[in-house]
Design a protein around this motif. Structure first.
Motif, mmCIF file in Angstrom:
data_model
loop_
_atom_site.group_PDB
_atom_site.id
_atom_site.type_symbol
_atom_site.label_atom_id
_atom_site.label_comp_id
_atom_site.label_asym_id
_atom_site.label_seq_id
_atom_site.Cartn_x
_atom_site.Cartn_y
_atom_site.Cartn_z
ATOM 1 N N VAL A 1 6.366 90.523 -28.949
ATOM 2 C CA VAL A 1 5.814 91.403 -28.167
ATOM 3 C C VAL A 1 4.794 92.350 -29.078
ATOM 4 O O VAL A 1 3.657 92.537 -28.398
ATOM 5 N N GLY A 2 4.872 92.465 -30.235
ATOM 6 C CA GLY A 2 4.147 93.218 -31.153
ATOM 7 C C GLY A 2 2.686 92.231 -31.328
ATOM 8 O O GLY A 2 1.787 93.088 -31.462
ATOM 9 N N GLU A 3 2.945 91.128 -31.563
ATOM 10 C CA GLU A 3 1.801 90.291 -31.555
ATOM 11 C C GLU A 3 1.067 90.324 -30.300
ATOM 12 O O GLU A 3 -0.311 90.128 -30.294
ATOM 13 N N GLN A 4 1.495 90.263 -29.134
ATOM 14 C CA GLN A 4 0.833 90.236 -27.981
ATOM 15 C C GLN A 4 0.078 91.620 -27.554
ATOM 16 O O GLN A 4 -0.824 91.655 -27.082
ATOM 17 N N LEU A 5 0.702 92.891 -27.974
ATOM 18 C CA LEU A 5 0.376 94.068 -27.902
ATOM 19 C C LEU A 5 -0.867 94.480 -28.943
ATOM 20 O O LEU A 5 -1.422 95.428 -28.555
ATOM 21 N N ARG A 6 -0.723 93.744 -29.860
ATOM 22 C CA ARG A 6 -2.007 94.056 -31.152
ATOM 23 C C ARG A 6 -3.322 93.810 -30.649
ATOM 24 O O ARG A 6 -3.588 92.630 -30.154
ATOM 25 N N ILE A 7 -4.066 94.840 -30.929
ATOM 26 C CA ILE A 7 -5.442 94.685 -30.506
ATOM 27 C C ILE A 7 -6.347 93.831 -31.599
ATOM 28 O O ILE A 7 -5.901 94.011 -32.933
ATOM 29 N N GLN A 8 -6.880 92.527 -31.132
ATOM 30 C CA GLN A 8 -7.349 91.736 -32.194
ATOM 31 C C GLN A 8 -8.861 91.627 -31.782
ATOM 32 O O GLN A 8 -9.164 91.957 -30.758
ATOM 33 N N GLU A 9 -9.412 91.218 -32.789
ATOM 34 C CA GLU A 9 -10.982 91.078 -32.579
ATOM 35 C C GLU A 9 -11.173 89.717 -31.729
ATOM 36 O O GLU A 9 -10.780 88.605 -32.532
ATOM 37 N N ALA A 10 -11.758 89.618 -30.666
ATOM 38 C CA ALA A 10 -11.945 88.381 -30.033
ATOM 39 C C ALA A 10 -12.923 88.757 -28.750
ATOM 40 O O ALA A 10 -13.455 89.875 -28.732
ATOM 41 N N ALA A 11 -13.304 87.573 -28.275
ATOM 42 C CA ALA A 11 -14.438 87.805 -27.235
ATOM 43 C C ALA A 11 -13.982 88.832 -26.125
ATOM 44 O O ALA A 11 -12.560 88.720 -25.865
ATOM 45 N N SER A 12 -14.767 89.645 -25.878
ATOM 46 C CA SER A 12 -14.170 90.529 -24.726
ATOM 47 C C SER A 12 -14.116 89.739 -23.399
ATOM 48 O O SER A 12 -14.764 89.076 -22.995
ATOM 49 N N ALA A 13 -12.971 90.600 -22.598
ATOM 50 C CA ALA A 13 -12.677 89.870 -21.506
ATOM 51 C C ALA A 13 -13.908 89.870 -20.257
ATOM 52 O O ALA A 13 -14.717 91.082 -20.596
ATOM 53 N N LEU A 14 -13.861 89.132 -19.471
ATOM 54 C CA LEU A 14 -14.938 89.291 -18.473
ATOM 55 C C LEU A 14 -14.705 90.429 -17.469
ATOM 56 O O LEU A 14 -13.434 90.895 -17.297
ATOM 57 N N PRO A 15 -15.540 91.251 -17.216
ATOM 58 C CA PRO A 15 -15.104 92.628 -16.483
ATOM 59 C C PRO A 15 -14.825 92.389 -15.022
ATOM 60 O O PRO A 15 -15.057 91.482 -14.322
ATOM 61 N N ILE A 16 -13.758 93.392 -14.528
ATOM 62 C CA ILE A 16 -13.534 93.123 -13.177
ATOM 63 C C ILE A 16 -14.394 93.527 -12.353
ATOM 64 O O ILE A 16 -14.979 94.556 -12.282
ATOM 65 N N GLN A 17 -14.673 92.727 -11.295
ATOM 66 C CA GLN A 17 -15.765 93.017 -10.331
ATOM 67 C C GLN A 17 -15.377 94.095 -9.123
ATOM 68 O O GLN A 17 -16.331 94.704 -8.443
ATOM 69 N N GLY A 18 -14.160 94.064 -9.028
ATOM 70 C CA GLY A 18 -13.731 94.807 -7.675
ATOM 71 C C GLY A 18 -12.120 94.527 -7.644
ATOM 72 O O GLY A 18 -11.217 94.088 -8.623
ATOM 73 N N ASN A 19 -11.586 95.409 -6.798
ATOM 74 C CA ASN A 19 -10.095 95.742 -6.728
ATOM 75 C C ASN A 19 -9.824 95.180 -5.045
ATOM 76 O O ASN A 19 -10.286 95.740 -4.240
ATOM 77 N N ILE A 20 -8.813 94.273 -4.981
ATOM 78 C CA ILE A 20 -8.372 94.101 -3.532
ATOM 79 C C ILE A 20 -6.988 94.560 -3.403
ATOM 80 O O ILE A 20 -6.067 94.347 -4.291
ATOM 81 N N ILE A 21 -6.627 95.391 -2.489
ATOM 82 C CA ILE A 21 -5.574 96.289 -2.260
ATOM 83 C C ILE A 21 -4.778 95.399 -1.210
ATOM 84 O O ILE A 21 -5.260 95.009 0.025
ATOM 85 N N VAL A 22 -3.637 95.136 -1.400
ATOM 86 C CA VAL A 22 -2.567 94.523 -0.513
ATOM 87 C C VAL A 22 -1.328 95.654 -0.111
ATOM 88 O O VAL A 22 -0.640 96.037 -1.150
ATOM 89 N N LEU A 23 -1.317 95.981 1.087
ATOM 90 C CA LEU A 23 -0.564 96.924 1.529
ATOM 91 C C LEU A 23 0.577 96.478 2.317
ATOM 92 O O LEU A 23 0.390 96.292 3.681
ATOM 93 N N PRO A 24 1.908 95.990 1.955
ATOM 94 C CA PRO A 24 2.846 95.784 2.835
ATOM 95 C C PRO A 24 3.390 97.114 3.635
ATOM 96 O O PRO A 24 3.376 98.133 3.171
#
Length: 608
Positions: A456-479
């Motif tokens: 868990v610590g390894e996955q939560l630790r901020i590492q220097e890496a290529a930045s993730a692609l920006p989120i273009q938008g948000n789709i809302i699903v409403l049950p």
């Protein structure tokens, strides 16, 4: 209601700044941390006699040299744990010593053994107390298990109220027990010196005994060493002492050792001089008290205090188990919740865990835990041996002032503890074999917990890496379950996040109802797309999860994020929850396992 009941049983919450007020004085610490060790004098000398009497009453004089050997071991343990207290002031005792000087696995063996030993301490102690009560009142015999469980619940509750409050109550039985036995020993010695006790009651020291062997003597020595269980508890509970904690803990340890030595040697000597032989119907302490005072009020006072301390010896486990668990949790070998303090500034999760485990043990063995006593003893002599060995290596490595003397003390302790441990395994293998099963399982469990925390610590630790692609938008699903105020409330929230990318989803079990909802929805919300799904098996989660997986796959291809907004109404009263099917909670828990899906709950509070 729950809060009020909790406040009644446990008391008001304490501020963090009041932690200093919850520390123990030496007097209270001696009572609650020594109760296990002191109570063992009620059965330790008897265990020696049970082994020796197999060769006849003439062999009982060997109890005196065996007792001397046990006192030598006690001195070595007291001196060793006194050194451990100063070397490891954070507590942890054998676990900390073994981990730092012998390696992590040996530390886990010591820690795991002690955790199980403290559970056994509680189960065995309260069961012994329940036996004493049902022996005095045979009509209660069929309720022995219930009485034992009630004792565990009572002691658990007392400890949840805070360490100082439990110490204030539980100190009285301990000191009454010590007072009663000292009077008994004093009167007994006076009777012997004044000639009241006939000398012919016992065999002379040095009387030859046919069939005596070193193996049998070592077996008696190992059995009598059960009187030393609980000696390590103070070194585990140093943080509970008032400042200066190490100094106060060391003084308390020495005081406990002196009292234990006096009571153990006194009972052993009186049992020899009175010519007492162990009986299945009457304990050795009861026979000594009966011959010393007769069956008067003093006899019953001694029996009563003995029964009380056998019950409250369990409190040693409640004092040491949570603190040992804290040290293991800090090293990521146990859940972190065990290191959290509760409302009363005690480690309540550890206290509750210990209480539940002890109750389970009592229920499994139906309160008959006599065959667990050898396992209980060997569970503490394994850490004894490891702690002594660890301190030997520490002195050899660091070579502080007077290290040679310290090394000799620990070497003697290691040798004797190792012999006792081996004798338990050799002579009581049929009773202690579970240690070969539960210890490896516990160590594997420790490693799996640490492995999880590291992952868990390894996955939560901020590492220097290529930045993730920006989120273009948000789709809302409403049950939705229909067009209600709850749905309207959630829809307004969804519009505030992404008004153009909302998909309402309705899962129906009847096609006519689906058609009616579609028509009604288009009239009320013509600008919001609705998808209707027919469930062949009357399940909401199945069709809904498949639809969300489909939307999520398409959204990820276009770098969109999927957020599922779940409408939920909150009843005004707690019991109203049982009148509703809680579909929103089930959907939420299921969707939390989906990757790349954000789950948000919009509560609507009912007023009636």
């Amino acid at each position: 209601m729950v809060t009020a009941l909790k406040r009644l049983l446990i008391g008001r919450p304490l501020k963090s700044t009041e932690l200093g007020e919850q520390k123990l004085s030496k007097t209270k610490a001696l009572a609650i941390l020594s109760s296990d060790a002191l109570s063992s004098v009620a059965y330790g000398p008897e265990q020696i006699l049970i082994v020796l009497v197999t060769l006849g009453a003439a062999a009982l004089w060997y109890s005196l040299p065996i007792a001397v050997g046990i006192l030598i071991l006690l001195i070595a343990l007291i001196l060793s744990y006194r050194q451990i207290i100063y070397a490891y002031p954070r507590g942890g005792g054998a676990y900390m010593v073994s981990r730092e000087n012998l390696g992590a696995d040996f530390g886990l063996i010591a820690g795991g053994s002690l955790l199980v030993d403290y559970i056994l301490t509680v189960a065995v102690s309260v069961s012994a107390g329940a036996d004493a009560i049902t022996s005095a009142f045979p009509i209660l015999h069929d309720h022995k298990v219930a009485i034992a469980v009630a004792f565990v619940l009572l002691i658990t509750l007392l400890n949840l109220r805070g360490i100082t409050e439990s110490a204030s109550i539980l100190a009285y039985p301990v000191y009454l027990f010590v007072f009663a036995l000292i009077i008994m020993i004093g009167v007994g010695l006076f009777n012997i010196s004044s000639g009241v006790v006939p000398a012919e009651n016992h065999t002379s020291i040095g009387t030859p005994v046919a069939g005596i062997s070193l193996f049998l003597l070592l077996r008696a020595f190992a059995s009598g060493s059960s009187a030393l269980t609980g000696v390590e508890a103070i070194s585990n509970a140093i943080p509970n002492f008032r400042d200066p904690a190490p100094k106060n803990a060391a003084k308390t340890l020495v005081s406990m050792g002196l009292i234990l030595a006096v009571l153990f040697s006194g009972i052993t000597f009186l049992a020899y001089y009175y010519g007492i032989t162990p009986s299945a119907r009457e304990t050795v302490v009861s026979q000594i008290a009966s011959q010393t005072f007769g069956r008067n009020w003093m006899y019953y006072f001694i029996q009563g205090t003995t029964a009380l301390i056998l019950v409250f010896a369990a409190n040693t486990g409640y004092s040491a188990f949570p603190l040992l668990a804290v040290n293991l949790a800090r090293d990521k070998y146990l859940p972190r919740m065990l290191s959290n303090r509760g409302d009363r500034l005690v480690f309540s999760n550890g206290i509750v865990t210990l209480g539940v485990a002890a109750i389970i043990l009592i229920l499994i063995f139906k309160g008959n835990t006599e065959h667990l006593i050898p396992l209980y003893a060997v569970g503490v002599f394994i850490p004894f041996t490891l702690a002594q060995t660890g301190m030997m290596l520490k002195w050899l490595r660091e070579k502080p002032a007077n290290w040679v003397t310290k090394f000799i003390i620990n070497t003697i302790g290691t040798f004797i503890c190792f012999i006792v441990t081996m004798m338990f395994f050799i002579t009581k293998l049929t009773q202690v074999w579970p240690v070969f099963i539960f210890l490896p399982i516990i160590i594997i469990l420790f490693h799996q917990i640490r492995k999880h925390y590291e992952a868990v610590g390894e996955q939560l630790r901020i590492q220097e890496a290529a930045s993730a692609l920006p989120i273009q938008g948000n789709i809302i699903v409403l049950p939705v379950s229909g067009i209600t105020t709850v749905v309207e409330n959630s829809l307004n929230y969804a519009k505030s996040l992404s008004p153009d990318q909302i998909i309402a989803v309705y899962v129906g079990f009847d096609r006519e109802n689906i058609i009616k909802l579609e028509e009604k929805w288009k009239k009320v919300h013509p600008d919001i797309r609705i998808v209707t799904l027919y469930s062949y098996y009357r399940s909401i989660i199945g069709p809904l999860s498949k639809f969300i997986d489909f939307v999520n796959k398409k959204a990820n291809e276009n770098h969109y994020n999927v957020t599922v907004i779940i409408p939920q109404f909150i009843p005004k009263k707690g019991w109203h929850y049982f009148l509703h099917n809680q579909s929103s909670l089930m959907i939420r828990e299921f969707l939390l396992l989906r990757k790349n899906v954000v789950v948000s709950t919009v509560p609507f509070h009912l007023k009636k």
